[in-house]
Design an enzyme around this catalytic site. Structure first.
Site, PDB file in Angstrom:
ATOM      1  N   ASP A 187     -11.133   2.923   3.935  1.00  0.00           N
ATOM      2  CA  ASP A 187     -11.350   1.668   3.945  1.00  0.00           C
ATOM      3  C   ASP A 187     -12.927   1.592   3.757  1.00  0.00           C
ATOM      4  OD1 ASP A 187      -9.651  -0.551   4.072  1.00  0.00           O
ATOM      5  OD2 ASP A 187      -9.251  -0.061   6.107  1.00  0.00           O
ATOM      6  N   GLN A 217      -4.801  -1.547   9.533  1.00  0.00           N
ATOM      7  CA  GLN A 217      -4.518  -2.786   9.042  1.00  0.00           C
ATOM      8  C   GLN A 217      -5.310  -3.698   9.895  1.00  0.00           C
ATOM      9  OE1 GLN A 217      -3.641  -3.361   5.556  1.00  0.00           O
ATOM     10  NE2 GLN A 217      -3.986  -5.614   6.110  1.00  0.00           N
ATOM     11  N   LYS A 246       0.926  -1.217  -0.040  1.00  0.00           N
ATOM     12  CA  LYS A 246       0.136   0.082  -0.109  1.00  0.00           C
ATOM     13  C   LYS A 246       0.858   1.255   0.209  1.00  0.00           C
ATOM     14  CE  LYS A 246      -3.932  -2.404   2.182  1.00  0.00           C
ATOM     15  NZ  LYS A 246      -4.485  -2.846   3.412  1.00  0.00           N
TER      16      LYS A 246
HETATM   17  N1  GUN Z   1      -6.875  -6.731   6.225  1.00  0.00           N
HETATM   18  C1  GUN Z   1      -7.174  -7.526   5.215  1.00  0.00           C
HETATM   19  N2  GUN Z   1      -8.035  -6.735   4.457  1.00  0.00           N
HETATM   20  C2  GUN Z   1      -8.245  -5.377   4.829  1.00  0.00           C
HETATM   21  C3  GUN Z   1      -8.679  -4.291   4.304  1.00  0.00           C
HETATM   22  O1  GUN Z   1      -9.191  -4.173   3.219  1.00  0.00           O
HETATM   23  N3  GUN Z   1      -8.423  -3.200   5.113  1.00  0.00           N
HETATM   24  C4  GUN Z   1      -7.889  -3.358   6.034  1.00  0.00           C
HETATM   25  N4  GUN Z   1      -7.688  -2.233   6.848  1.00  0.00           N
HETATM   26  N5  GUN Z   1      -7.406  -4.443   6.600  1.00  0.00           N
HETATM   27  C5  GUN Z   1      -7.471  -5.392   5.779  1.00  0.00           C
END
Ligand code: GUN
Length: 293
Positions: free
Chosen positions: A122, A99, A55
């Site tokens: 998100d 995350q 990311k």
């Molecule tokens: N962990 C797995 N997928 C995601 C996501 O799309 N966003 C976040 N914040 N954590 C994750």
């Protein structure tokens, strides 16, 4: 129908990345504005560390201001909420992502709901979930994985899915439920399946669009798939094969390509699209925060 179209999420994400980088450069030259993304990671989960690294790298490629906050595995709710408070009011930050999963002493729901909805790239805040569920998709931040899946589905079938049956396997808040909302908004007839569903293979066989998001390697077999279906594989499962570790999806890819019209591979399908949708949401958040459309 052997040799289904392999939907190249990696190539599509690379195209979108160029567009986002171009728009970011324009935002910078015309409005002296740089989209800012803050990613928070708590602890040292190896899979999470890989996702967060990707990311951050993609944010930098797009020309964003990108910051990462790493908290120790024993961080308290006070530590995490304090950091989010700071990021909520930091004018250089337009998008905040914590995350998941979080260590067990932390309340995941309280953490995600503490992010201000305007920076909730998100799409996990109830305000954004509400907008999406009510069909106000233009105003909502849509969760990145379903948003990316939807773009690939549109490429195959167009934006209007009237008359088509869509089956989503998995009812998570991150993927299954928002995916179903998006498909419904596009006029598909939607079924959500889960571990308590009776005769899952039979339900899947009715799907013109099949989205698998369960986290079980190769669970969806070739004979679960309707001939000519579009199959979207959200699973990212690490498996051991011949002494080596590799990633595999929730769908038996080789078998699916014998039946479906189009299938996403793992890796190289949904994963890269998820990351680019995060960038798209962050760019949008930056524009909105500055009164731009
Ligand atoms: N962990 C797995 N997928 C995601 C996501 O799309 N966003 C976040 N914040 N954590 C994750």
């Amino acid at each position: 129908m052997p040799n289904a179209n392999r939907i190249d999420g990696k190539a599509k994400a690379a195209e979108l990345s160029k567009i986002i980088a171009q728009e970011t450069a324009e935002l910078s030259s015309e409005h002296d504005l740089k989209p800012g993304l803050a990613v928070v990671i708590v602890g040292e989960d190896p899979a999470s560390e890989v996702y967060v690294r990707n990311k951050k790298r993609t944010a930098e490629t797009c020309g964003f201001h990108s910051v990462q906050h790493t908290l120790s595995a024993d961080a308290s709710m006070k530590d995490v909420l304090g950091l989010i408070d700071e990021l909520n009011t930091n004018s250089e930050i337009h998008g905040i992502l914590v995350q998941l999963p979080l260590p067990e002493q932390l309340n995941e729901n309280l953490v995600t709901q503490s992010i201000t909805p305007e920076k909730d790239v998100d799409g996990f805040h109830y305000e954004n979930i509400g907008k999406l569920t009510a069909g106000d998709t233009d105003k909502a931040f849509v969760p990145c994985t379903p948003a990316g899946c939807m773009l690939m589905i549109e490429d195959q079938l167009g934006r209007d899915l009237s008359g088509l049956n869509a089956v989503v396997v998995g009812r998570s808040n991150i993927v299954g439920k928002p995916m179903a909302s998006l498909l419904l908004q596009a006029n598909a007839t939607v079924t959500i399946c889960h571990s308590r569903t009776k005769d899952l293979p039979a339900v899947c066989r009715e799907a013109d669009i099949l989205v698998a998001a369960v986290g079980r390697p190769a669970m969806v077999k070739g004979d679960w798939i309707k001939p000519g279906a579009v199959v979207i594989d959200v699973g990212i499962n690490r498996v051991e094969e011949g002494g080596k570790s590799k990633l595999t999806g929730d769908v038996d890819f080789a078998a699916a390509t014998e039946v479906a019209a189009a299938v996403t591979p793992v890796p190289g399908g949904v994963g890269p699209m998820t990351i680019i949708m995060l960038m798209s949401n962050t760019l949008r958040a930056a524009r909105r925060a500055n009164g731009l459309t």
